[in-house]
Design a protein around this motif. Structure first.
Motif, short mmCIF file in Angstrom:
data_model
loop_
_atom_site.label_atom_id
_atom_site.label_comp_id
_atom_site.label_asym_id
_atom_site.label_seq_id
_atom_site.Cartn_x
_atom_site.Cartn_y
_atom_site.Cartn_z
N VAL A 1 0.83 -1.20 0.00
CA VAL A 1 0.00 0.00 0.00
C VAL A 1 0.86 1.26 0.00
CG1 VAL A 1 -1.70 1.32 1.30
CG2 VAL A 1 -1.96 -1.13 1.04
N GLU A 2 1.97 1.23 0.77
CA GLU A 2 2.84 2.41 0.81
C GLU A 2 3.37 2.75 -0.58
OE1 GLU A 2 5.81 1.38 3.60
OE2 GLU A 2 4.51 1.57 5.36
N THR A 3 3.51 1.73 -1.40
CA THR A 3 3.99 1.97 -2.77
C THR A 3 2.99 2.81 -3.56
OG1 THR A 3 5.13 -0.17 -2.71
CG2 THR A 3 4.81 0.83 -4.88
N GLY B 1 -20.05 -5.19 8.64
CA GLY B 1 -20.14 -6.50 9.29
C GLY B 1 -19.18 -7.53 8.76
N LEU B 2 -18.18 -7.09 7.97
CA LEU B 2 -17.21 -8.03 7.39
C LEU B 2 -16.00 -8.20 8.31
CD1 LEU B 2 -17.23 -6.66 3.72
CD2 LEU B 2 -18.45 -8.67 4.61
N PRO B 3 -15.28 -9.34 8.21
CA PRO B 3 -14.02 -9.49 8.95
C PRO B 3 -12.96 -8.59 8.34
CG PRO B 3 -14.38 -11.41 7.54
CD PRO B 3 -15.63 -10.57 7.44
N LEU B 4 -12.50 -7.60 9.06
CA LEU B 4 -11.61 -6.58 8.52
C LEU B 4 -10.32 -6.50 9.34
CD1 LEU B 4 -14.16 -3.68 7.91
CD2 LEU B 4 -13.35 -5.37 6.26
N ILE B 5 -9.23 -6.25 8.58
CA ILE B 5 -7.95 -5.94 9.21
C ILE B 5 -7.72 -4.44 9.05
CG2 ILE B 5 -5.46 -6.28 9.16
CD1 ILE B 5 -5.89 -9.07 8.14
N GLU B 6 -7.51 -3.76 10.16
CA GLU B 6 -7.28 -2.31 10.15
C GLU B 6 -5.78 -2.08 10.31
OE1 GLU B 6 -8.74 1.71 12.57
OE2 GLU B 6 -9.08 -0.30 13.39
N ILE B 7 -5.19 -1.32 9.33
CA ILE B 7 -3.73 -1.14 9.33
C ILE B 7 -3.44 0.36 9.22
CG2 ILE B 7 -1.58 -1.60 8.12
CD1 ILE B 7 -2.82 -4.22 7.16
N TYR B 8 -2.52 0.81 10.10
CA TYR B 8 -1.99 2.17 10.04
C TYR B 8 -0.50 2.05 9.70
CZ TYR B 8 -6.18 3.75 12.53
OH TYR B 8 -7.47 4.02 12.90
N ALA B 9 -0.07 2.75 8.62
CA ALA B 9 1.33 2.68 8.20
C ALA B 9 1.85 4.10 7.97
CB ALA B 9 1.47 1.87 6.92
N PRO B 10 3.10 4.38 8.36
CA PRO B 10 3.66 5.72 8.14
C PRO B 10 3.98 5.94 6.65
CG PRO B 10 5.32 4.27 9.09
CD PRO B 10 4.04 3.49 9.07
N LEU B 11 3.73 7.17 6.18
CA LEU B 11 4.04 7.57 4.81
C LEU B 11 5.15 8.61 4.86
CD1 LEU B 11 0.39 7.87 3.39
CD2 LEU B 11 1.94 5.91 3.27
N ARG B 12 6.22 8.38 4.13
CA ARG B 12 7.42 9.21 4.22
C ARG B 12 7.62 10.01 2.93
NH1 ARG B 12 8.57 4.64 7.22
NH2 ARG B 12 9.63 5.01 9.23
N ALA B 13 8.28 11.16 3.13
CA ALA B 13 8.72 11.96 1.98
C ALA B 13 10.00 11.37 1.42
CB ALA B 13 8.92 13.40 2.43
N GLN B 14 10.55 12.01 0.38
CA GLN B 14 11.76 11.48 -0.26
C GLN B 14 12.97 11.51 0.68
OE1 GLN B 14 12.35 13.65 -3.92
NE2 GLN B 14 10.58 12.67 -4.94
N ASP B 15 12.99 12.46 1.61
CA ASP B 15 14.10 12.53 2.56
C ASP B 15 13.93 11.58 3.74
OD1 ASP B 15 12.01 13.73 3.79
OD2 ASP B 15 13.03 15.65 4.20
N VAL C 1 5.54 12.21 6.84
CA VAL C 1 4.71 13.39 6.62
C VAL C 1 3.23 13.08 6.76
CG1 VAL C 1 6.42 14.49 5.15
CG2 VAL C 1 4.75 12.94 4.12
N ALA C 2 2.85 11.81 6.71
CA ALA C 2 1.44 11.45 6.81
C ALA C 2 1.35 9.99 7.27
CB ALA C 2 0.73 11.64 5.47
N VAL C 3 0.11 9.60 7.51
CA VAL C 3 -0.19 8.23 7.94
C VAL C 3 -1.27 7.69 7.03
CG1 VAL C 3 -1.08 6.75 9.77
CG2 VAL C 3 0.47 8.63 10.32
N GLY C 4 -1.01 6.49 6.49
CA GLY C 4 -2.01 5.84 5.67
C GLY C 4 -2.77 4.80 6.45
N GLU C 5 -4.09 4.80 6.31
CA GLU C 5 -4.93 3.82 7.01
C GLU C 5 -5.81 3.14 5.99
OE1 GLU C 5 -8.67 3.59 10.20
OE2 GLU C 5 -7.90 5.51 9.53
N TYR C 6 -5.94 1.83 6.10
CA TYR C 6 -6.84 1.12 5.19
C TYR C 6 -7.44 -0.07 5.91
CZ TYR C 6 -2.63 -1.72 4.55
OH TYR C 6 -1.51 -2.48 4.74
#
Length: 463
Positions: free
Chosen positions: A62-64, A157-171, A175-180
């Motif tokens: 997802v980070e990609t 009502g579905l079986p769900l996996i909740e994921i929080y992943a850090p999103l980085r800039a080029q350096d 800079v943000a957090v992605g959740e899906y």
């Protein structure tokens, strides 16, 4: 209703069980609880490990897709409408979009800058998962949709996996957090299989351990039952021996008392025989010698008088011995009367006066006790008269703690050490006192009296 009243019947039932059954129930219960805790811990560990593995593999993918859209965010951190549309199309036209239920992009301060649910964009939430992801940690959870921003996903009502992943800039700066939210029926199946396998292993292990515990308890119970049977047998033997010893003790006590009574009867018979035989003959001889003395001449007076005097001395001695051997009738009198009778008879035979001090004595006493007390006073006074002569002699008798204390003391010169100079008759008298007292389990002592003289002490149990 009392708090623990509902446990009363189970506790009563438990107390009725034997020790081995109680140990098996308690030990088995403790083992089951321990294995249940272990099974729960293993299941939760496997679930967390599986979830973290799935989250890391998914987050990389997802980070990609999400990181290119946050590389050059404006200063206010808002995402342009064009990028939102491009993200919507990306998620809709890729295989990943089929697995993802919803996607959010957060600023590190908890503000939603993108969401498939447009109503959440621009809103700020205080969520711990976003702060953890903003610090560089990947946060994953399964079926934990208890936050306010997950209401839409919770409604599916579905079986769900909740994921929080850090999103980085080029350096490399976050800079943000992605959740899906990923639809994960496969994870639910895998987790269920892991749980079933874990509990099957734990159950089989618990059953085996309970079986081993049962065998150990059964063997221990068998050993305890055998030892208890042997102990009961030994206790029964000990009780039987104790009963036999008690019977023997009672028989020995009865034999001692019977021997004492038989001795008294023997002494009485000897005294009666002396009185009816030699004393009568000597009395007749004395009368004849006295008659011959009256008829003899002056030249024949001396031999006749000498024979009469000798006969009178022998007669007096035999009468004294006979009177000492014959026991008076003391069965009908009490203990005080028996002691007073012994003193009066001694005073009558010796012409002396005995000081008497009697405390409160029981009115009812056994015949062996009265006989022994009478003989002790009689023999002690006789010894005092032989050793000390006509000196002050005192007889004391008191009762304390169910024991009779008798003391006979005189103010004479005292008895020789070890009775070495005493005659055989006197030694026999003291030995007789000791034997009588030992027959009744009493105590005997003979000591010098303070100020001169001798004191004979006797302690006899009243029972």
């Amino acid at each position: 209703m009392r708090p623990w009243s509902h446990l009363k019947l189970p506790l009563l039932w438990f107390r009725r069980l034997d020790l081995s059954a109680q140990f098996l129930i308690v030990g088995g219960g403790a083992l089951c609880c321990s294995m249940a805790i272990l099974g729960g811990w293993i299941t939760s560990t496997i679930s967390a490990s599986t979830l973290n593995s799935a989250a890391k593999s998914s987050s990389v993918f997802v980070e990609t897709f999400l990181e290119p859209y946050v590389q050059d965010l404006p200063a206010d951190g808002a995402m342009t409408t064009e990028r939102m549309v491009r993200l919507d199309g990306l998620l809709a036209d890729t295989p990943l979009g089929e697995r993802l239920i919803s996607v959010k992009v957060w600023r590190t301060d908890g503000t939603v800058i993108y969401s498939t649910n447009r109503d959440l964009i621009g809103r700020q939430f205080n969520t711990t998962d976003v702060r953890r992801a903003a610090s560089g940690e990947i946060v994953a959870s399964y079926d934990a949709l208890d936050n306010r921003e997950g209401a839409t996903e919770r409604a599916t009502g579905l079986p769900l996996i909740e994921i929080y992943a850090p999103l980085r800039a080029q350096d490399g700066e976050i800079v943000a957090v992605g959740e899906y939210y990923e639809h994960a029926p496969w994870f639910a199946e895998e987790l269920e299989r892991a749980r079933l396998a874990t509990w099957a292993v734990v159950g089989a292990t618990t059953a085996g351990m309970i079986g081993i515990l049962f065998l150990l308890v059964a063997r221990g119970s068998s050993v305890i039952a055998s030892q208890r049977s042997q102990l009961d047998h030994r206790i029964a033997e000990a009780d039987l021996m104790a009963a036999q010893n008690e019977n023997l003790r009672e028989a020995a006590d009865k034999a001692r008392l019977d021997a004492s009574e038989a001795n008294e009867q023997l002494l009485a018979r000897i005294g009666a025989d002396l009185h009816d035989g030699p004393i009568q003959m000597l009395s007749l001889l004395t009368l004849r010698l006295s008659a011959q003395q009256e008829q003899a001449d002056d030249d024949q007076d001396e031999p006749g008088a000498g024979g009469a005097l000798i006969a009178q001395d022998v007669l007096r001695e035999l009468r004294t011995i006979s009177a000492g051997l014959v026991l008076p009738e003391i069965d009908s009198i009490d203990l005080r009367g028996a002691l007073q009778l012994a003193v009066l008879r001694h005073e009558g035979l010796t012409g002396t006066k005995i000081a008497v001090s009697f405390g409160k004595l029981p009115r009812s006493s056994s015949l062996p006790l009265k006989t022994c007390a009478y003989r002790v006073v009689q023999e002690a006074l006789s010894n005092a008269y032989k050793h000390a002569g006509d000196v002050h002699t005192e007889v004391r008798a008191t009762v304390s703690k169910n024991r009779l204390y008798i003391t006979v003391s005189d103010c004479g010169p005292g008895m020789p050490d070890g009775e070495r100079s005493a005659s055989a008759r006197e030694q026999l008298g003291l030995a007789g006192i000791r034997n009588r007292i030992n027959a009744l389990k009493g105590e005997f002592s003979i000591e010098p009296r303070q100020g001169g003289g001798t004191c004979i002490g006797v302690v006899l149990p009243l029972n």
